[in-house]
Write a protein that holds these residues in place. Structure first.
Motif, mmCIF file in Angstrom:
data_model
loop_
_atom_site.group_PDB
_atom_site.id
_atom_site.type_symbol
_atom_site.label_atom_id
_atom_site.label_comp_id
_atom_site.label_asym_id
_atom_site.label_seq_id
_atom_site.Cartn_x
_atom_site.Cartn_y
_atom_site.Cartn_z
ATOM 1 N N ARG A 132 -10.609 3.099 -4.691
ATOM 2 C CA ARG A 132 -9.762 4.284 -4.505
ATOM 3 C C ARG A 132 -8.351 3.962 -5.009
ATOM 4 O O ARG A 132 -7.358 4.056 -4.294
ATOM 5 N N THR A 133 -8.289 3.596 -6.280
ATOM 6 C CA THR A 133 -7.101 2.942 -6.822
ATOM 7 C C THR A 133 -5.837 3.758 -6.654
ATOM 8 O O THR A 133 -4.799 3.242 -6.212
ATOM 9 N N VAL A 174 -1.773 -2.955 7.691
ATOM 10 C CA VAL A 174 -2.177 -1.792 6.896
ATOM 11 C C VAL A 174 -1.750 -1.977 5.444
ATOM 12 O O VAL A 174 -2.515 -1.691 4.507
ATOM 13 N N ALA A 175 -0.539 -2.480 5.236
ATOM 14 C CA ALA A 175 -0.062 -2.719 3.874
ATOM 15 C C ALA A 175 -0.909 -3.768 3.172
ATOM 16 O O ALA A 175 -1.189 -3.661 1.969
ATOM 17 N N ALA A 220 -7.166 -3.365 -1.462
ATOM 18 C CA ALA A 220 -7.866 -2.256 -2.105
ATOM 19 C C ALA A 220 -7.329 -2.013 -3.512
ATOM 20 O O ALA A 220 -8.088 -1.756 -4.455
ATOM 21 N N LEU A 221 -6.012 -2.110 -3.678
ATOM 22 C CA LEU A 221 -5.414 -1.951 -5.005
ATOM 23 C C LEU A 221 -5.867 -3.064 -5.936
ATOM 24 O O LEU A 221 -6.212 -2.817 -7.100
ATOM 25 N N SER A 232 -4.837 3.897 -2.960
ATOM 26 C CA SER A 232 -4.339 2.619 -2.461
ATOM 27 C C SER A 232 -2.978 2.297 -3.071
ATOM 28 O O SER A 232 -2.115 1.716 -2.392
ATOM 29 N N ALA A 262 -4.183 -2.137 2.089
ATOM 30 C CA ALA A 262 -3.955 -1.304 0.903
ATOM 31 C C ALA A 262 -3.762 -2.167 -0.342
ATOM 32 O O ALA A 262 -4.236 -1.811 -1.434
ATOM 33 N N GLY A 286 -1.457 -6.147 -6.661
ATOM 34 C CA GLY A 286 -2.015 -6.303 -5.324
ATOM 35 C C GLY A 286 -1.779 -7.699 -4.777
ATOM 36 O O GLY A 286 -1.422 -7.872 -3.604
ATOM 37 N N VAL A 307 -0.432 4.520 -1.160
ATOM 38 C CA VAL A 307 -0.189 3.979 0.182
ATOM 39 C C VAL A 307 0.664 2.715 0.098
ATOM 40 O O VAL A 307 1.602 2.525 0.889
ATOM 41 N N SER A 308 0.344 1.854 -0.869
ATOM 42 C CA SER A 308 1.124 0.621 -1.045
ATOM 43 C C SER A 308 2.570 0.934 -1.371
ATOM 44 O O SER A 308 3.496 0.291 -0.848
#
Length: 522
Positions: free
Chosen positions: A116-117, A103-104, A110-111, A120, A107, A47, A123-124
């Motif tokens: 919500r691993t 947005v990236a 979040a990662l 995320s 995500a 992340g 999405v990443s």
């Protein structure tokens, strides 16, 4: 499959008091298994690197990811038709790319914290693939390794420990047969994650040994002769032939020893992984190679055995406690009771079924990865269907191999304003009216170096005239912004200087200037 502490089940002839199958599993788990805390550290580092990558790319968002930059979408579609499906190709405006960057970044955060691993991470990965597809001409080996690590990590339980998800699940009933909290995660997914990293080192070692500079101990000295590759501390490296030879043999030895990352276990494995991490971090300060060093370092985290994480966990206990309290408080304020714990989704298969599906996907990808690396090294021939689509030999893992370049590659980007003044379009500095070759400079970033080096191909037929013109058009606007004056014309040229010797006897000779292109800006 996760490691279990169940009683051994007789599944084969007993050898040494244990069934043969159990003895094999017991031997493999310390080697292909990954401590869940190592996965947590790997997740956090992924992340963080995604955020750093976005921040570095954002400096040239307009240049590389919009229609006003060096690669408008119509040129992208001609070169890479499938790239039109990139999310970043839906619009050519800077604001649209900026929104996707935000947005990236969300995500990636979040990662990193493990919220919500798996979602995320997915999405990443989707946004990273879209970003890389938007401009393939600025990518390097670090970009390839980053998406491969993220993709392999998606199949692993990255949020099992040290995560917001783990705190939110605390106290939930464990009816899915999951193993003890610190049991190793071992199976096709963990083997895939480890193989991605080892495959890079083994491939690079084989290619380096096929050349002459690395076995002769000359390679690192050649690399540091090239000023365009110097990082923040690159110019401060001692110019000692003996030291450079030791660095060459040391790095080559680490690459040759890299299979021990999976063949060994315990302290030997930890020592080798730690040494490789230190080597990569030193590269980050001495060489301008983008995020490659950081990505390589985080790829080594899953190799560290449990005793490293036992120590890490004990040192981080106070901080971890505060994190758990904060997450628990936030979760409690959002909802109460059992609903605060992840409810099982009726739209998804149960966890054992999902685990088997992920293991099957990981096994398929593992076989594909090993086969691709074997074909890339020429160990096996590529089947015709594979060769017709791509060449496995065009690998990203030949960094400075089989031999480093011996030519210092510089650039002259000269813009002439409407008043007759001259400006360096890349840096904004005023330059002499008759700009000498000696005024050539390196590249602002590793991505600019990649882009411009691909434009200045040795063979004129390989030069993409449309991409050259788009680059000149962008540099016209860039020069105008930097100088505050209207730009009349733009000339771009590459300068190659052969460098021999070292220290006080270093000689720069055979200067070659190749014009990439020129354009009227008005």
């Amino acid at each position: 499959m996760a490691e279990r502490r169940d009683a051994a089940v007789d599944s084969g002839p007993a050898v040494g008091g244990l069934p043969a199958a159990d003895r094999l599993r017991a031997a493999l788990r310390p080697r292909i298994g990954v401590d869940p805390r190592a996965l947590a550290a790997f997740r956090f580092a992924l992340g963080a690197v995604l955020l750093v990558d976005l921040a570095l790319r954002a400096r040239n968002l307009t240049a590389f990811y919009t229609d006003a930059g060096v690669l408008p979408r119509d040129l992208l579609a001609e070169s890479y038709p499938l790239a039109r499906f990139s999310l970043y190709a839906l619009s050519g405006e800077a604001w649209a790319a900026g929104v996707l960057f935000v947005v990236a970044a969300v995500a990636a955060v979040a990662l990193a914290v493990g919220y919500r691993t798996r979602v995320s991470a997915a999405v990443s990965l989707a946004l990273l693939a879209s970003l890389q597809a938007r401009n393939p001409f600025v990518l390097n080996a670090g970009d390839t390794l980053l998406w491969q690590l993220l993709g392999a990590g998606l199949l692993c339980p990255l949020g099992a420990r040290w995560s917001a998800d783990a705190v939110r699940r605390r106290g939930a009933p464990r009816d899915d047969g999951s193993p003890p909290r610190n049991a190793r995660f071992a199976g096709p997914a963990s083997a895939l994650l480890l193989s991605v990293v080892v495959g890079v080192y083994v491939s690079n070692a084989v290619v380096k040994l096929r050349g002459e500079a690395w076995p002769a101990g000359e390679a690192v000295e050649r690399v540091f002769r090239l000023t365009y590759l110097h990082g923040p501390l690159g110019g401060l490296m001692p110019e000692s032939p003996a030291l450079m030879a030791a660095a060459t043999y040391g790095w080559l030895g680490l690459l040759v020893a890299s299979p021990l990352l999976v063949a060994a276990a315990g302290r030997l494995r930890a020592a080798l992984a730690g040494t490789l991490v230190a080597a990569h971090l030193s590269m980050a300060f001495t060489l301008q190679i983008g995020v490659f060093s950081a990505v390589s370092a985080i790829g080594l985290l899953p190799f560290f055995p449990p005793f490293v994480w036992d120590r890490t966990e004990s040192l981080a206990a106070p901080t971890a406690g505060r994190f758990r309290s904060a997450v628990a408080g936030i979760s409690g304020s959002l909802s109460e009771g059992p609903a605060a714990i992840d409810p099982p989704s009726r739209l998804l298969p149960d966890r054992p079924t999902r685990a088997r599906a992920l293991a099957a996907v990981a096994a398929l990808l593992l076989v594909s990865l090993l086969a691709w690396n074997a074909m890339g090294l020429g160990v096996v021939a590529a089947p015709e269907p594979v060769a017709a689509v791509s060449d496995p030999g065009d690998s990203d893992w030949d960094m400075f191999a089989p031999s480093p370049p011996s030519t210092d590659s510089l650039v002259l980007a000269t813009a002439t304003t409407a008043d007759g003044d001259r400006v360096d379009a890349l840096y904004g500095d005023p330059v002499a009216a008759d700009r000498p070759t000696s005024d050539a400079r390196g590249y602002p970033t590793a991505r600019w170096r990649k882009h411009l080096s691909l434009l200045s191909a040795d063979e004129p037929e390989r030069i993409d005239a449309e991409r050259v013109d788009a680059t000149l058009a962008y540099l016209c606007d860039r020069a105008a912004d930097l100088s505050g004056e209207e730009t009349a014309s733009m000339t771009l040229a590459s300068v190659e200087v052969d460098v021999t010797g070292s220290g006080e006897v270093r000689v720069r000779e055979k200067v070659r200037v190749r014009e990439i292109g020129t354009r009227e800006c008005r």
